[in-house]
Design a protein around this motif. Structure first.
Motif, PDB file in Angstrom:
ATOM      1  N   MET A  77       0.922  -1.182   0.015  1.00 14.25           N
ATOM      2  CA  MET A  77      -0.098  -0.031   0.080  1.00 14.25           C
ATOM      3  C   MET A  77       0.985   1.243   0.062  1.00 14.25           C
ATOM      4  N   THR A  78       0.573   2.133  -1.065  1.00 14.95           N
ATOM      5  CA  THR A  78       1.228   3.370  -0.985  1.00 14.95           C
ATOM      6  C   THR A  78       0.411   4.446  -0.460  1.00 14.95           C
ATOM      7  N   THR A  79       1.013   5.442   0.117  1.00 16.02           N
ATOM      8  CA  THR A  79       0.493   6.585   0.631  1.00 16.02           C
ATOM      9  C   THR A  79       0.896   7.535   0.083  1.00 16.02           C
ATOM     10  N   LYS A  80      -0.254   8.820  -0.315  1.00 14.95           N
ATOM     11  CA  LYS A  80       0.316  10.025  -0.904  1.00 14.95           C
ATOM     12  C   LYS A  80      -0.157  11.170  -0.322  1.00 14.95           C
ATOM     13  N   TYR A  81       0.665  11.954  -0.269  1.00 18.45           N
ATOM     14  CA  TYR A  81       0.569  13.259   0.625  1.00 18.45           C
ATOM     15  C   TYR A  81       0.242  14.456  -0.421  1.00 18.45           C
ATOM     16  N   THR A  82      -0.322  15.471   0.149  1.00 21.72           N
ATOM     17  CA  THR A  82      -0.294  16.562  -0.791  1.00 21.72           C
ATOM     18  C   THR A  82       0.967  17.590  -0.299  1.00 21.72           C
ATOM     19  N   ALA A  83       1.544  17.837  -1.410  1.00 22.71           N
ATOM     20  CA  ALA A  83       2.902  18.562  -1.439  1.00 22.71           C
ATOM     21  C   ALA A  83       2.920  19.843  -2.079  1.00 22.71           C
ATOM     22  N   LEU A  84       3.595  21.106  -1.517  1.00 22.31           N
ATOM     23  CA  LEU A  84       3.492  22.289  -2.063  1.00 22.31           C
ATOM     24  C   LEU A  84       4.857  22.190  -2.892  1.00 22.31           C
ATOM     25  N   ILE A  85       4.696  22.377  -4.077  1.00 22.42           N
ATOM     26  CA  ILE A  85       5.833  22.123  -5.171  1.00 22.42           C
ATOM     27  C   ILE A  85       6.345  23.427  -5.705  1.00 22.42           C
ATOM     28  N   ILE A  86       7.421  23.955  -5.748  1.00 23.06           N
ATOM     29  CA  ILE A  86       7.821  25.477  -6.166  1.00 23.06           C
ATOM     30  C   ILE A  86       9.107  25.188  -7.051  1.00 23.06           C
ATOM     31  N   PRO A  87       8.759  25.237  -8.369  1.00 25.13           N
ATOM     32  CA  PRO A  87       9.952  25.240  -9.198  1.00 25.13           C
ATOM     33  C   PRO A  87      10.665  26.551  -9.178  1.00 25.13           C
ATOM     34  N   ALA A  88      11.825  26.270  -9.492  1.00 22.53           N
ATOM     35  CA  ALA A  88      12.696  27.626  -9.628  1.00 22.53           C
ATOM     36  C   ALA A  88      12.457  28.384 -10.813  1.00 22.53           C
ATOM     37  N   ARG A  89      11.956  27.842 -11.797  1.00 24.63           N
ATOM     38  CA  ARG A  89      11.617  28.688 -12.916  1.00 24.63           C
ATOM     39  C   ARG A  89      10.495  29.466 -12.634  1.00 24.63           C
ATOM     40  N   ILE A  90      10.474  30.651 -12.906  1.00 29.32           N
ATOM     41  CA  ILE A  90       9.068  31.694 -12.652  1.00 29.32           C
ATOM     42  C   ILE A  90       8.176  31.336 -13.553  1.00 29.32           C
ATOM     43  N   SER A  91       8.312  30.834 -14.866  1.00 31.41           N
ATOM     44  CA  SER A  91       7.445  30.282 -15.921  1.00 31.41           C
ATOM     45  C   SER A  91       6.532  29.037 -15.574  1.00 31.41           C
ATOM     46  N   GLU A  92       7.216  28.284 -14.623  1.00 30.01           N
ATOM     47  CA  GLU A  92       6.591  27.075 -14.049  1.00 30.01           C
ATOM     48  C   GLU A  92       5.585  27.358 -12.874  1.00 30.01           C
ATOM     49  N   PRO A  93       4.349  26.979 -12.883  1.00 27.14           N
ATOM     50  CA  PRO A  93       3.282  27.588 -11.967  1.00 27.14           C
ATOM     51  C   PRO A  93       3.759  26.698 -10.565  1.00 27.14           C
ATOM     52  N   VAL A  94       3.766  27.242  -9.479  1.00 25.48           N
ATOM     53  CA  VAL A  94       3.730  26.719  -8.114  1.00 25.48           C
ATOM     54  C   VAL A  94       2.222  26.048  -7.962  1.00 25.48           C
ATOM     55  N   ARG A  95       2.410  24.792  -7.533  1.00 24.97           N
ATOM     56  CA  ARG A  95       1.268  23.961  -7.487  1.00 24.97           C
ATOM     57  C   ARG A  95       1.282  22.957  -6.229  1.00 24.97           C
ATOM     58  N   LEU A  96      -0.049  22.459  -5.892  1.00 26.98           N
ATOM     59  CA  LEU A  96      -0.013  21.254  -4.759  1.00 26.98           C
ATOM     60  C   LEU A  96      -0.115  20.133  -5.479  1.00 26.98           C
ATOM     61  N   ASP A  97       0.257  18.944  -5.297  1.00 26.38           N
ATOM     62  CA  ASP A  97       0.147  17.821  -5.991  1.00 26.38           C
ATOM     63  C   ASP A  97       0.033  16.651  -4.770  1.00 26.38           C
ATOM     64  N   ALA A  98      -0.602  15.686  -4.987  1.00 23.75           N
ATOM     65  CA  ALA A  98      -0.529  14.282  -4.330  1.00 23.75           C
ATOM     66  C   ALA A  98       0.393  13.671  -4.683  1.00 23.75           C
ATOM     67  N   ILE A  99       1.647  13.309  -3.799  1.00 21.60           N
ATOM     68  CA  ILE A  99       2.830  12.583  -4.232  1.00 21.60           C
ATOM     69  C   ILE A  99       2.930  11.560  -3.082  1.00 21.60           C
ATOM     70  N   GLU A 100       3.825  10.533  -3.659  1.00 18.35           N
ATOM     71  CA  GLU A 100       4.431   9.498  -3.031  1.00 18.35           C
ATOM     72  C   GLU A 100       5.677  10.142  -2.465  1.00 18.35           C
ATOM     73  N   THR A 101       5.840   9.709  -1.247  1.00 15.54           N
ATOM     74  CA  THR A 101       7.019  10.635  -0.771  1.00 15.54           C
ATOM     75  C   THR A 101       8.071   9.424  -0.385  1.00 15.54           C
ATOM     76  N   ASP A 102       8.233   8.565  -1.326  1.00 15.44           N
ATOM     77  CA  ASP A 102       9.479   7.726  -1.300  1.00 15.44           C
ATOM     78  C   ASP A 102      10.649   8.634  -1.986  1.00 15.44           C
ATOM     79  N   GLN A 103      11.772   7.911  -1.558  1.00 15.04           N
ATOM     80  CA  GLN A 103      12.892   8.717  -1.969  1.00 15.04           C
ATOM     81  C   GLN A 103      13.165   8.825  -3.417  1.00 15.04           C
ATOM     82  N   ARG A 104      12.852   7.865  -4.257  1.00 13.68           N
ATOM     83  CA  ARG A 104      13.101   7.869  -5.769  1.00 13.68           C
ATOM     84  C   ARG A 104      12.003   8.962  -6.313  1.00 13.68           C
ATOM     85  N   THR A 105      10.777   9.148  -5.805  1.00 13.36           N
ATOM     86  CA  THR A 105      10.005  10.221  -6.164  1.00 13.36           C
ATOM     87  C   THR A 105      10.617  11.476  -5.782  1.00 13.36           C
TER      88      THR A 105
END
Length: 116
Positions: free
Chosen positions: A1-29
């Motif tokens: 079973m994998t658990t996803k958590y809501t993460a705030l993702i802030i790209p360095a490039r201003i042209s890319e939007p700041v977003r909330l994503d449900a992600i798996e928080t394993d090291q690879r991801t």
């Protein structure tokens, strides 16, 4: 079973939007999101994952993440490079959903509603 958590993702490039994503928080991801080895900076009930080699790899400065962290009492102006991934703290140091107060602050700071 994998658990996803809501993460705030802030790209360095201003042209890319700041977003909330449900992600798996394993090291690879997480490494895939930041583009390399992980560095974690903890503050209160949340933490931010950054690329551990961001400075030496000359990744672009993440001015948005640095300013948001500064507003939270954490000066990352010299080390916030590349994509930043912010999550909350769960039981026993595990990851959890990003705290609502950070989502509200990000919405105000970036002048945009964020929805996962």
């Amino acid at each position: 079973m994998t658990t996803k958590y809501t993460a705030l993702i802030i790209p360095a490039r201003i042209s890319e939007p700041v977003r909330l994503d449900a992600i798996e928080t394993d090291q690879r991801t997480l490494q895939g999101l930041v583009g390399g080895d992980l560095e974690t900076v903890t503050r209160g009930n949340w933490h931010v994952y950054l690329n551990a080699e961001g400075v030496t790899a000359n990744l672009p400065a993440n001015l948005r993440a640095a300013q948001l962290m500064y507003d939270c009492g954490l000066d990352l102006s010299g080390v916030a490079r590349g994509t930043a991934v912010i999550l909350g703290h769960g039981d026993h140091g595990q990851d959890a959903d990003v705290p609502q107060h950070l989502i509200r602050l990000a919405e105000e700071f970036f002048d945009t509603p964020l929805v996962a």
